[in-house]
Scaffold this motif. Structure first.
Motif, PDB file in Angstrom:
ATOM      1  N   LEU A   1       0.859  -1.183   0.000  1.00  0.00           N
ATOM      2  CA  LEU A   1       0.000   0.000   0.000  1.00  0.00           C
ATOM      3  C   LEU A   1       0.893   1.231   0.000  1.00  0.00           C
ATOM      4  CD1 LEU A   1      -2.627  -1.030   2.735  1.00  0.00           C
ATOM      5  CD2 LEU A   1      -2.947  -1.067   0.249  1.00  0.00           C
ATOM      6  N   PRO A   2       0.417   2.351  -0.506  1.00  0.00           N
ATOM      7  CA  PRO A   2       1.256   3.559  -0.510  1.00  0.00           C
ATOM      8  C   PRO A   2       1.747   3.946   0.884  1.00  0.00           C
ATOM      9  CG  PRO A   2      -0.654   3.860  -1.924  1.00  0.00           C
ATOM     10  CD  PRO A   2      -0.871   2.575  -1.201  1.00  0.00           C
ATOM     11  N   THR A   3       0.952   3.604   1.909  1.00  0.00           N
ATOM     12  CA  THR A   3       1.301   4.009   3.280  1.00  0.00           C
ATOM     13  C   THR A   3       2.056   2.938   4.058  1.00  0.00           C
ATOM     14  OG1 THR A   3      -0.878   3.238   4.011  1.00  0.00           O
ATOM     15  CG2 THR A   3      -0.676   5.566   3.428  1.00  0.00           C
ATOM     16  N   SER A   4       2.237   1.748   3.489  1.00  0.00           N
ATOM     17  CA  SER A   4       2.897   0.678   4.227  1.00  0.00           C
ATOM     18  C   SER A   4       4.408   0.782   4.112  1.00  0.00           C
ATOM     19  CB  SER A   4       2.424  -0.687   3.725  1.00  0.00           C
ATOM     20  OG  SER A   4       2.727  -0.858   2.357  1.00  0.00           O
ATOM     21  N   SER A   5       5.089   0.132   5.032  1.00  0.00           N
ATOM     22  CA  SER A   5       6.554   0.134   5.028  1.00  0.00           C
ATOM     23  C   SER A   5       7.076  -0.773   3.920  1.00  0.00           C
ATOM     24  CB  SER A   5       7.082  -0.347   6.382  1.00  0.00           C
ATOM     25  OG  SER A   5       6.622   0.477   7.429  1.00  0.00           O
ATOM     26  N   PRO A   6       8.259  -0.480   3.380  1.00  0.00           N
ATOM     27  CA  PRO A   6       8.816  -1.332   2.330  1.00  0.00           C
ATOM     28  C   PRO A   6       9.204  -2.700   2.885  1.00  0.00           C
ATOM     29  CG  PRO A   6      10.409   0.316   2.997  1.00  0.00           C
ATOM     30  CD  PRO A   6       9.128   0.666   3.687  1.00  0.00           C
ATOM     31  N   LEU A   7       9.106  -3.707   2.057  1.00  0.00           N
ATOM     32  CA  LEU A   7       9.473  -5.055   2.478  1.00  0.00           C
ATOM     33  C   LEU A   7      10.344  -5.710   1.424  1.00  0.00           C
ATOM     34  CD1 LEU A   7       7.595  -7.390   0.828  1.00  0.00           C
ATOM     35  CD2 LEU A   7       5.830  -6.356   2.247  1.00  0.00           C
ATOM     36  N   ASP A   8      11.196  -6.600   1.885  1.00  0.00           N
ATOM     37  CA  ASP A   8      12.054  -7.400   1.025  1.00  0.00           C
ATOM     38  C   ASP A   8      11.778  -8.871   1.290  1.00  0.00           C
ATOM     39  OD1 ASP A   8      13.504  -5.200  -0.110  1.00  0.00           O
ATOM     40  OD2 ASP A   8      14.569  -5.035   1.792  1.00  0.00           O
ATOM     41  N   LEU A   9      11.864  -9.678   0.248  1.00  0.00           N
ATOM     42  CA  LEU A   9      11.609 -11.103   0.373  1.00  0.00           C
ATOM     43  C   LEU A   9      12.487 -11.837  -0.623  1.00  0.00           C
ATOM     44  CD1 LEU A   9       9.867 -13.495   1.469  1.00  0.00           C
ATOM     45  CD2 LEU A   9       8.240 -13.003  -0.369  1.00  0.00           C
ATOM     46  N   SER A  10      13.081 -12.934  -0.175  1.00  0.00           N
ATOM     47  CA  SER A  10      13.928 -13.737  -1.045  1.00  0.00           C
ATOM     48  C   SER A  10      13.664 -15.209  -0.764  1.00  0.00           C
ATOM     49  CB  SER A  10      15.407 -13.418  -0.804  1.00  0.00           C
ATOM     50  OG  SER A  10      16.240 -14.228  -1.594  1.00  0.00           O
ATOM     51  N   ILE A  11      13.433 -15.986  -1.830  1.00  0.00           N
ATOM     52  CA  ILE A  11      13.158 -17.411  -1.683  1.00  0.00           C
ATOM     53  C   ILE A  11      14.065 -18.184  -2.634  1.00  0.00           C
ATOM     54  CG2 ILE A  11      11.383 -19.191  -1.626  1.00  0.00           C
ATOM     55  CD1 ILE A  11       9.283 -17.038  -1.626  1.00  0.00           C
ATOM     56  N   ARG A  12      14.772 -19.160  -2.087  1.00  0.00           N
ATOM     57  CA  ARG A  12      15.676 -19.966  -2.893  1.00  0.00           C
ATOM     58  C   ARG A  12      14.962 -21.174  -3.496  1.00  0.00           C
ATOM     59  NH1 ARG A  12      20.358 -21.090   1.318  1.00  0.00           N
ATOM     60  NH2 ARG A  12      18.583 -20.933   2.748  1.00  0.00           N
ATOM     61  N   GLN A  13      15.556 -21.729  -4.524  1.00  0.00           N
ATOM     62  CA  GLN A  13      15.014 -22.943  -5.129  1.00  0.00           C
ATOM     63  C   GLN A  13      14.995 -24.059  -4.092  1.00  0.00           C
ATOM     64  OE1 GLN A  13      16.724 -24.135  -8.921  1.00  0.00           O
ATOM     65  NE2 GLN A  13      16.433 -26.294  -8.398  1.00  0.00           N
ATOM     66  N   GLY A  14      13.874 -24.747  -3.973  1.00  0.00           N
ATOM     67  CA  GLY A  14      13.730 -25.826  -3.008  1.00  0.00           C
ATOM     68  C   GLY A  14      13.318 -25.382  -1.628  1.00  0.00           C
ATOM     69  N   GLU A  15      13.221 -24.071  -1.402  1.00  0.00           N
ATOM     70  CA  GLU A  15      12.888 -23.552  -0.078  1.00  0.00           C
ATOM     71  C   GLU A  15      11.378 -23.355   0.063  1.00  0.00           C
ATOM     72  OE1 GLU A  15      14.542 -20.065   2.938  1.00  0.00           O
ATOM     73  OE2 GLU A  15      14.536 -19.695   0.776  1.00  0.00           O
ATOM     74  N   VAL A  16      10.872 -23.608   1.268  1.00  0.00           N
ATOM     75  CA  VAL A  16       9.474 -23.350   1.605  1.00  0.00           C
ATOM     76  C   VAL A  16       9.445 -22.234   2.640  1.00  0.00           C
ATOM     77  CG1 VAL A  16       7.319 -24.288   2.527  1.00  0.00           C
ATOM     78  CG2 VAL A  16       8.834 -25.751   1.164  1.00  0.00           C
ATOM     79  N   VAL A  17       8.850 -21.120   2.273  1.00  0.00           N
ATOM     80  CA  VAL A  17       8.741 -19.962   3.164  1.00  0.00           C
ATOM     81  C   VAL A  17       7.269 -19.758   3.510  1.00  0.00           C
ATOM     82  CG1 VAL A  17       9.056 -17.461   3.386  1.00  0.00           C
ATOM     83  CG2 VAL A  17      10.798 -18.850   2.246  1.00  0.00           C
ATOM     84  N   ALA A  18       6.993 -19.553   4.784  1.00  0.00           N
ATOM     85  CA  ALA A  18       5.622 -19.303   5.236  1.00  0.00           C
ATOM     86  C   ALA A  18       5.507 -17.885   5.767  1.00  0.00           C
ATOM     87  CB  ALA A  18       5.211 -20.300   6.308  1.00  0.00           C
ATOM     88  N   ILE A  19       4.408 -17.235   5.406  1.00  0.00           N
ATOM     89  CA  ILE A  19       4.072 -15.913   5.939  1.00  0.00           C
ATOM     90  C   ILE A  19       2.818 -16.078   6.775  1.00  0.00           C
ATOM     91  CG2 ILE A  19       3.354 -13.568   5.378  1.00  0.00           C
ATOM     92  CD1 ILE A  19       4.915 -13.782   2.814  1.00  0.00           C
TER      93      ILE A  19
END
Length: 494
Positions: free
Chosen positions: A267-285
């Protein structure tokens, strides 16, 4: 004498015996949790009590009288109100929230022929106030979120003066705050003498409100547990085997980064975020309802837009303008509400298990526009074996399967073709422990792609993921990989 007494209830569908002599009793002012794996017979029991189908044998005694409801209207007149997991039957696009809240009264002819809009709004507001919910009465039902539709269903059920309230996964789409509000209402109703049959796969729900739990397996009641409920033993009785450790087995992951987000604002008002996912990796949010999980996955899948920032797929700029472009780039997604987003209506040509799996692949599987059943039936047969889908054959209707097996079919759809990034929004919603383990094993068996999962249940995140991020107000925060389940819970509700 109990308010409800069920004895030796049976029901078969062809050669499949869904209920094999179920017995259960519920007293007035009691909340009983009904636990069981998908296919254990819970849904069949609820359908019989709610008048959707008839039993083959056995008896149902409510308030001292034998009942045999043949329609939902019969069940309602007898004093049984049911809130189903799917909210598709609650209302439809084009109706207002007020219309949906009063739909049962229109069907029963309980409203005058001529009625003003203001009168309807006042009646609807009374229903919401009694339930303790707040929703915009003039909003289109089709624009409501899954959680809001669930609130409408619950409020409407509570409006009927029932003796027995049946709730099937009522918090599956609710935030933590909405769930707590619902629990307060249920405890108040219990104190007023209402009997409640509560079906959920979330042990936290049952621990919060259930007076006792009964466990179904194979169409029978196989265990009973009084408060404090021993959930480890209850779950073992439910799945018929000992529980395995929650934390997934560690595995080697490639150093290749499959997907990145840099300085992204949802959103225009939200803080910036970074995300990185490698091959074979399972990331949960993980995070509460409205924190930004679905918005994030939708933007990655081309179904929404970012306010700012860039995405990279395989090291190259990635900015899909539609889900079709995302799929073409190797990004697949199973959305939150499988009933609306992934399953064709019963009776349509694409309502079989095989067609459900093949639907997004038709252009590549049948390039000349000629449909042959061989490919999709082979894929479905392989999925039945690989994921343990309980279906009679590949051509079985997807609607004849339990919720957990429907979800396995949705997962199998994206297992049928290679992908670089798989997005799963609430993949374990309405799925029991046994089916969840099957799905997790399938997800983690793939080392050729990256997987990003959004879940509102921190325990699910801990069970499936290599790494976990919490999201709050559209901002991501990492959670330690070796965190305990309790710390994951605290991290998402801080």
């Amino acid at each position: 004498m109990p308010l409800l007494h069920i004895e030796n209830l049976t029901r078969s569908f062809g050669a499949t015996r869904a209920l094999a002599g179920a017995d259960i009793s519920i007293g007035s002012g009691e909340i009983v949790a009904l636990m069981g794996a998908n296919g254990a017979g819970k849904s069949t029991l609820v359908k019989i009590l709610s008048g959707a189908i008839a039993a083959d044998g056995g008896s149902i005694i409510l308030n001292g009288s034998i009942i045999a409801p043949r329609t939902p209207y019969d069940a309602a007149r007898a004093g049984i109100a049911t809130v189903h997991q799917s909210t598709d039957i609650v209302g439809a696009a084009g109706q207002t929230v007020a219309d949906a809240l009063l739909l049962h009264r229109f069907a029963e002819g309980a409203t005058p022929f001529f009625v003003s809009r203001n009168s309807l709004r006042r009646q609807a507001q009374t229903i919401l106030a009694a339930a303790g919910f707040s929703l915009p009465l003039d909003r289109d039902f089709g624009d409501l979120s899954a959680a809001e539709r669930q609130l409408v269903a619950i409020a409407r059920a509570l409006a009927n003066r029932a003796d027995l309230l049946i709730l099937d996964e009522p918090t599956a789409s609710l935030s933590g705050e909405e769930s707590r509000r619902l629990f307060d209402i249920l405890l108040r109703l219990r104190s007023q003498g209402l009997a409640i049959l509560y079906i959920s796969h979330r042990t936290a729900d049952l621990e919060a409100i259930a007076d006792r739990a009964v466990v179904m397996r194979g169409g029978r009641i196989v265990g009973g547990f009084t408060r404090p409920i021993d959930f480890s033993n209850a779950i073992e009785a439910m799945i018929g085997r000992r529980l395995e450790a929650l934390q997934p087995v560690a595995r080697m992951r490639a150093e290749t980064t499959t997907f990145e987000m840099r300085d992204v604002r949802l959103l225009p008002t939200s803080s910036p975020l970074d995300l990185s996912i490698r091959q074979g990796e399972v990331v949960a949010i993980t995070g509460v309802l409205g924190a930004g999980k679905t918005r994030l996955l939708s933007a990655i899948f081309g179904a929404g837009k970012l306010a700012a920032g860039t995405m990279l797929l395989g090291g190259k700029p990635y900015a899909p303008r539609s889900p079709a472009e995302a799929i073409a780039a190797g990004v697949a997604m199973a959305a939150e509400d499988r009933h609306r987003s992934s399953l064709m209506p019963a009776g349509w040509p694409g309502h079989s298990l095989a067609a459900t799996i093949s639907l997004p692949h038709l252009r590549t599987w049948y390039r000349r526009g000629i449909l042959f059943g061989g490919r999709e039936q082979r894929e479905a047969a392989a999925a039945i074996t690989r994921l343990g889908i309980k279906a009679s054959d590949p051509l079985a209707s997807i609607w004849s399967l339990s919720g957990g097996n429907q979800q396995k079919a949705v997962i199998a759809r994206w297992e049928a073709e290679p992908s670089r990034l798989l997005l799963l929004d609430e993949p374990f919603q309405g799925v029991d422990v046994g089916a969840r383990r099957d799905i997790i094993e399938a997800i983690r068996a793939r080392s050729d792609r990256a997987t990003l999962i959004a879940t509102s249940d921190p325990e699910e995140a801990y069970e499936v993921a290599d790494s976990i991020l919490s999201i709050d107000r559209h901002t991501l925060q990492p959670i330690a990989v070796d965190a305990t389940v309790d710390s994951v819970f605290q991290g998402t509700h801080a």
